[in-house]
Design an enzyme around this catalytic site. Structure first.
Site, PDB file in Angstrom:
ATOM      1  N   SER A  25       0.747  -1.108  -0.040  1.00 46.24           N
ATOM      2  CA  SER A  25      -0.030  -0.039  -0.062  1.00 46.24           C
ATOM      3  C   SER A  25       0.911   1.080  -0.021  1.00 46.24           C
ATOM      4  O   SER A  25       1.712   1.399  -0.738  1.00 46.24           O
ATOM      5  CB  SER A  25      -0.929   0.057   1.439  1.00 46.24           C
ATOM      6  OG  SER A  25      -1.916   0.734   1.005  1.00 46.24           O
TER       7      SER A  25
ATOM      8  N   ASP B  62      -8.435  -7.131  -4.347  1.00 41.29           N
ATOM      9  CA  ASP B  62      -8.290  -5.708  -3.328  1.00 41.29           C
ATOM     10  C   ASP B  62      -9.521  -4.918  -3.425  1.00 41.29           C
ATOM     11  O   ASP B  62      -9.977  -4.468  -4.446  1.00 41.29           O
ATOM     12  CB  ASP B  62      -7.100  -4.890  -3.727  1.00 41.29           C
ATOM     13  CG  ASP B  62      -6.922  -3.910  -3.080  1.00 41.29           C
ATOM     14  OD1 ASP B  62      -7.533  -3.379  -2.369  1.00 41.29           O
ATOM     15  OD2 ASP B  62      -5.518  -3.804  -2.822  1.00 41.29           O
TER      16      ASP B  62
ATOM     17  N   HIS C 282      -7.337  -6.195   0.670  1.00 42.57           N
ATOM     18  CA  HIS C 282      -6.264  -5.506   0.592  1.00 42.57           C
ATOM     19  C   HIS C 282      -5.212  -5.688   2.082  1.00 42.57           C
ATOM     20  O   HIS C 282      -3.908  -5.817   1.916  1.00 42.57           O
ATOM     21  CB  HIS C 282      -6.813  -4.053   0.935  1.00 42.57           C
ATOM     22  CG  HIS C 282      -5.653  -2.881   0.763  1.00 42.57           C
ATOM     23  ND1 HIS C 282      -4.899  -2.638  -0.319  1.00 42.57           N
ATOM     24  CD2 HIS C 282      -5.143  -2.019   1.756  1.00 42.57           C
ATOM     25  CE1 HIS C 282      -4.213  -1.814  -0.283  1.00 42.57           C
ATOM     26  NE2 HIS C 282      -4.104  -1.408   1.331  1.00 42.57           N
TER      27      HIS C 282
END
Length: 241
Positions: free
Chosen positions: A95, A191, A223
């Protein structure tokens, strides 16, 4: 509440080849930490027992803003290189950890968008000189494209950056990618927080600049599941010598 941003998680100490993990959390979330990678590190250790594994952290927004996050990461990674005798470094960021990895690859010392001073430049050069592989996992790469797709994400972007002008887009910085490290762009079909658009944006930039990369897209979970996924562990191990 800020945690101890100097804390380094040691998963395995085996030798001079090391994986260093950078966690996500939108620059603001105290729930994400170096411990995010405990399960992944255990999976990697099963098939790569000779690779040392560490994870570092950084101060969070809104108490601090960019470029403090990248400065903290460079400080802690360079310290690991010196203290642990790391000769070959593999970075993995999830991320905004992937964002930070990209910034480590492309930051231009002296540019107003990055940390100032010779100390940062020296430590950044040390980190770059050791890099072998960089794994960018379900990352954020273009804030402009991110906010076009997810306008509501300004709630964390505005905490982490004084202005979007403080963030250098990959289309501007890609030309500074060195020929050394091998880039791996990884994304999960499942995700729910980031579609493939960020990954597609980055790979389009890399292609336009004729920068080689490896792309791995698969069902790797949601995610916050990706950095625990056994397929990701297997992919990492397959790249190591």
């Amino acid at each position: 509440m800020q945690r101890d941003y100097t804390a380094t998680e040691v998963f395995q100490e085996s030798g001079p080849d090391a994986i260093v993990y950078l966690h996500g959390g939108a620059w603001i979330d105290v729930r994400n930490s170096p411990r995010d990678f405990a399960e992944l590190a255990a999976r990697v250790r099963e098939d790569a027992p000779l690779a040392s594994q560490y994870a570092v952290t950084y101060r969070l927004s809104p108490e601090v803003q960019h470029p403090v996050h990248v400065a903290d990461c460079v400080e802690h990674i360079s310290q690991l290189i010196v203290e642990k005798g790391i000769r070959k470094l593999h970075l993995l960021g999830h991320s905004v950890g992937a964002t930070l990895c990209w910034q480590i690859l492309t930051a231009l010392p002296g540019d107003r968008r990055y940390p100032e001073g010779p100390d940062f430049a020296m430590k950044l050069a040390l980190v770059r000189s050791s890099l072998a592989h960089v794994f960018l996992v379900d990352g954020i790469y273009s804030l402009r494209a991110l906010l076009e797709e997810y306008p509501d994400y300004d709630y964390f972007v505005n905490k982490a950056f004084k202005s979007l002008k403080d963030f250098e887009d990959p289309s501007e910085s890609a030309e500074r990618i060195s020929a050394g490290p091998i880039l791996h762009v990884i994304h999960s079909y499942k995700d729910e927080l980031l579609t493939l658009k960020q990954t597609q944006y980055l790979t389009a930039v890399l292609t336009a600049h004729q920068i080689p990369y490896k792309l791995y897209v698969d069902d790797l979970g949601l995610h916050e599941d990706v950095y625990r996924n056994e397929k990701v562990a297997a992919y990492i191990v397959a790249q190591l010598p």
